[in-house]
Enzyme design. Structure first.
Site, short mmCIF file in Angstrom:
data_model
loop_
_atom_site.label_atom_id
_atom_site.label_comp_id
_atom_site.label_asym_id
_atom_site.label_seq_id
_atom_site.Cartn_x
_atom_site.Cartn_y
_atom_site.Cartn_z
N ASP A 172 0.82 -1.22 0.00
CA ASP A 172 0.00 0.00 0.00
C ASP A 172 0.86 1.27 0.00
OD1 ASP A 172 -2.00 -1.83 0.16
OD2 ASP A 172 -2.82 -1.16 2.07
N ASP A 193 -0.11 -4.37 -3.88
CA ASP A 193 -1.10 -3.29 -4.00
C ASP A 193 -0.46 -1.93 -3.76
OD1 ASP A 193 -2.84 -5.43 -4.24
OD2 ASP A 193 -3.60 -5.27 -2.20
#
Length: 348
Positions: A172, A193
């Site tokens: 992230d 991600d």
């Protein structure tokens, strides 16, 4: 692992230079009417107006309507910064991203961990490294047990612009959470991600570095570059990568569907062999792939071979691609980029 500086130097050989007076989307100097009215300097050694970035942010009056520039002197700023929504029109600028590092060791929460949260519209950053220091001591190949949610920046507002910035973490990394954003000549590093959220953004001439991670038994694990969260056909959000470069020491999918109508497009991007053959992952949207818009157009490199790609990858029309890759149509339909200071026009 090669140093960040050498990676950037090699990668940008692939990228196209931009004119100093005319922007890639057609904006010209005459389109920019506002300018910086005040400049303050921050230095971690105290030889400036402020010693911390948060002190400089606090100094800016609520409801500010004029562009204020915060110059960051070289150094490591180990602090957690929050820019409240009422403090708009802030430019944070360093002289060199490798020498101006904003970091914080804070992991676990995708909406609040990391060194900086931007809640205000009209935010710009130039030549700064945003780093979640939670992984600063990791080896080039990261053991699975060390991976945790650790954003380097969280963008919670519309109208943000970045030039020559680095975003470094593992999971992230860049929380492109909400709003329209433009990234140019930036470096983004992570494993899982690491470009994610519901943002509506263009990544122009950026370098994407896929970090390797291993299982408990030492097996290389697949990562994911993007996790975009478009939620309906009417939702205008999406991530568009134009003329970028993908390299790294791991392996990854180009993206997985974070929401039911996830939209990610790679255009004229050079992909090394870090990209897995299938390219994309439907994740929690299996059985509904027809609603997902994942596409690659005119990409090059070993990782761009589409022979084994997922069958549901979209084939976009020339008109659809033209709309998505140009800031004027995709992220600047109301002309907000024209309100950036004229002093920044040469960087667009």
């Amino acid at each position: 692992m090669k140093s960040l500086k050498s990676i950037l130097a090699l990668s940008f050989l692939f990228l196209t230079a931009t004119s100093s007076l005319v922007c890639s989307d057609g904006l010209e100097l005459k389109d920019f009417k506002e300018d910086v009215v005040k400049t303050v300097v921050v230095s971690p050694n105290g030889a400036a107006n402020f010693k911390t970035i948060q002190e400089a942010i606090d100094y800016i009056p609520s409801g500010n309507q004029d562009w204020i520039k915060i110059i960051l002197s070289p150094g490591i700023y180990n602090e957690k910064i929050v820019i409240p929504k009422e403090k708009q029109k802030i430019i944070m600028q360093g002289n060199n991203a490798s020498e101006v590092i904003l970091q914080y060791n804070d992991a676990g929460l995708s909406s609040s961990s990391g060194p900086i949260i931007v809640n205000a519209e009209y935010f710009a950053a130039i030549n700064i490294t945003f780093k979640n220091a939670n992984f600063s001591k990791s080896t080039p190949i990261i053991p699975k047990k060390e991976v945790n949610v650790a954003p380097s920046i969280i963008l919670m507002a519309d109208k943000a612009w970045f030039y020559g910035c680095n975003f470094i973490s593992v999971q992230d990394t860049l929380a492109d959470y909400r709003g329209r954003h433009y990234f140019k000549n930036c470096y983004i590093e992570g494993a899982i991600d690491f470009i994610w959220g519901m943002g509506q953004s263009i990544y122009q001439n950026c370098v994407i570095y896929v970090r390797g991670r291993t299982s408990k038994r030492g097996r290389m694990l697949r990562g994911f570059i993007t996790a975009q969260g478009r939620e309906s056909e009417q939702d205008t959000s999406g991530f568009v990568f134009n003329n970028c470069v993908i390299i790294g020491n791991g392996m990854a999918s180009l993206g997985r569907a974070y929401r039911g109508y996830s939209r990610v497009v790679f255009y004229k991007t050079n992909m090394s062999n870090v990209i897995v053959p299938q390219g994309w992952d439907a994740w929690g949207q299996k059985g509904h792939e027809d609603k997902i818009t994942f596409a690659e157009v005119k990409c090059t490199g070993e990782g761009a071979n589409k022979e084994k790609r997922v069958k549901w990858e979209k084939n976009l029309t020339d008109k659809e691609i033209d709309f998505l890759i140009h800031p004027k149509t995709f992220i600047d339909e109301d002309g907000w980029m024209g309100s950036l200071p004229s002093s920044l026009v040469s960087l667009l």
